[in-house]
Design a protein around this motif. Sequence first.
Motif, PDB file in Angstrom:
ATOM      1  N   SER A  17       0.867  -1.187   0.000  1.00 57.86           N
ATOM      2  CA  SER A  17       0.000   0.000   0.000  1.00 57.86           C
ATOM      3  C   SER A  17       0.898   1.229   0.000  1.00 57.86           C
ATOM      4  O   SER A  17       1.660   1.420  -0.947  1.00 57.86           O
ATOM      5  CB  SER A  17      -0.994  -0.030   1.176  1.00 57.86           C
ATOM      6  N   LEU A  45      -5.012   1.255  -3.984  1.00 52.87           N
ATOM      7  CA  LEU A  45      -5.077   2.439  -4.833  1.00 52.87           C
ATOM      8  C   LEU A  45      -6.313   3.270  -4.507  1.00 52.87           C
ATOM      9  O   LEU A  45      -7.349   2.726  -4.111  1.00 52.87           O
ATOM     10  CB  LEU A  45      -5.131   2.026  -6.313  1.00 52.87           C
ATOM     11  N   SER A  46      -6.210   4.549  -4.706  1.00 56.77           N
ATOM     12  CA  SER A  46      -7.379   5.418  -4.582  1.00 56.77           C
ATOM     13  C   SER A  46      -8.340   5.128  -5.731  1.00 56.77           C
ATOM     14  O   SER A  46      -7.918   4.972  -6.879  1.00 56.77           O
ATOM     15  CB  SER A  46      -6.947   6.886  -4.625  1.00 56.77           C
ATOM     16  N   SER A  47      -9.612   5.045  -5.422  1.00 50.57           N
ATOM     17  CA  SER A  47     -10.612   4.775  -6.461  1.00 50.57           C
ATOM     18  C   SER A  47     -11.035   6.042  -7.199  1.00 50.57           C
ATOM     19  O   SER A  47     -11.817   5.986  -8.139  1.00 50.57           O
ATOM     20  CB  SER A  47     -11.846   4.122  -5.830  1.00 50.57           C
ATOM     21  N   ARG A  50      -7.223   7.645 -11.907  1.00 53.87           N
ATOM     22  CA  ARG A  50      -6.517   6.559 -12.590  1.00 53.87           C
ATOM     23  C   ARG A  50      -5.093   6.428 -12.035  1.00 53.87           C
ATOM     24  O   ARG A  50      -4.348   7.409 -11.961  1.00 53.87           O
ATOM     25  CB  ARG A  50      -6.467   6.850 -14.096  1.00 53.87           C
ATOM     26  N   SER A  51      -4.733   5.217 -11.675  1.00 55.55           N
ATOM     27  CA  SER A  51      -3.421   4.970 -11.091  1.00 55.55           C
ATOM     28  C   SER A  51      -2.327   4.984 -12.162  1.00 55.55           C
ATOM     29  O   SER A  51      -2.526   4.504 -13.276  1.00 55.55           O
ATOM     30  CB  SER A  51      -3.418   3.616 -10.381  1.00 55.55           C
ATOM     31  N   LYS A  52      -1.153   5.496 -11.785  1.00 52.84           N
ATOM     32  CA  LYS A  52       0.020   5.481 -12.657  1.00 52.84           C
ATOM     33  C   LYS A  52       1.006   4.390 -12.236  1.00 52.84           C
ATOM     34  O   LYS A  52       2.137   4.363 -12.715  1.00 52.84           O
ATOM     35  CB  LYS A  52       0.703   6.849 -12.639  1.00 52.84           C
ATOM     36  N   PHE A  53       0.557   3.507 -11.339  1.00 49.16           N
ATOM     37  CA  PHE A  53       1.449   2.475 -10.793  1.00 49.16           C
ATOM     38  C   PHE A  53       2.099   1.661 -11.913  1.00 49.16           C
ATOM     39  O   PHE A  53       3.319   1.508 -11.949  1.00 49.16           O
ATOM     40  CB  PHE A  53       0.650   1.558  -9.870  1.00 49.16           C
ATOM     41  N   ARG A  67      -2.055  -3.374 -17.077  1.00 49.16           N
ATOM     42  CA  ARG A  67      -3.111  -2.929 -16.168  1.00 49.16           C
ATOM     43  C   ARG A  67      -4.264  -3.929 -16.284  1.00 49.16           C
ATOM     44  O   ARG A  67      -4.808  -4.129 -17.356  1.00 49.16           O
ATOM     45  CB  ARG A  67      -3.630  -1.542 -16.578  1.00 49.16           C
ATOM     46  N   THR A  83      -5.868  -2.702 -10.961  1.00 51.04           N
ATOM     47  CA  THR A  83      -6.219  -1.294 -11.142  1.00 51.04           C
ATOM     48  C   THR A  83      -7.148  -0.810 -10.033  1.00 51.04           C
ATOM     49  O   THR A  83      -7.622  -1.589  -9.210  1.00 51.04           O
ATOM     50  CB  THR A  83      -6.875  -1.076 -12.512  1.00 51.04           C
ATOM     51  N   GLU A  84      -7.379   0.481 -10.047  1.00 53.82           N
ATOM     52  CA  GLU A  84      -8.168   1.130  -9.010  1.00 53.82           C
ATOM     53  C   GLU A  84      -9.616   0.610  -8.984  1.00 53.82           C
ATOM     54  O   GLU A  84     -10.183   0.268 -10.017  1.00 53.82           O
ATOM     55  CB  GLU A  84      -8.157   2.652  -9.206  1.00 53.82           C
TER      56      GLU A  84
END
Length: 200
Positions: A17, A45-47, A50-53, A67, A83-84
């Motif tokens: 996390s 991830l925050s919902s 959009r995640s850049k992970f 993704r 993904t988120e």
Amino acid sequence: MDVTRKRPPFCIGIGCSAGGLKAACEFFQQVVEKTGAAFVVIPHLSSEHRSKFSTVLERFTEMPVHRVEGEMRLEKDHVYVLTEDRMMIVEDGRLKVRRRYSTEIINKSIDIFFKSMAKAYRENGIGIILSGMGHDGIEGIKLIEDYHGLVIVQDPDTTDFNILPQAAINKDDPHMVLPPADIARFLLRYLEVQGQSELS
């Protein structure tokens, strides 16, 4: 094409996390050899955006990074990133995804994936806990060990947020506690030995 030829014999689940992206990048930067395993990253991830992970992770590995927004077949030497606003399991060599329910206030995405991986891959399931907060993943790593899989936890002294790794150490007895780069090096040796055992 025979899909079983590409099906990875090992699945490596990586849960994290807060602070987990940095640790994951350090890990993948050291995975410099083909292992034949599939790598599945389950970050919290925050919902809300959009995640850049996965985009960032691509800079630190030569493996294809995906993704996971829908059902996907696992392939050897590929990286899959949850993904988120999603929950994910592995079943019959495929990743299956659903939306996170509004009632799931506490994020248990690591536990959900690890439990499915333990049942699907048994002794060939590998669970890794990296930097993070909370206790998600603790139930999952216990089931991985029940099925004789491998559990590795990031050394809390090397984390940005040590609550999750420390909880994993306190509640369980992981096989190894190492910094991210050393986790990767250990895994490369471990998978090489396992591959040699299968051939003998």
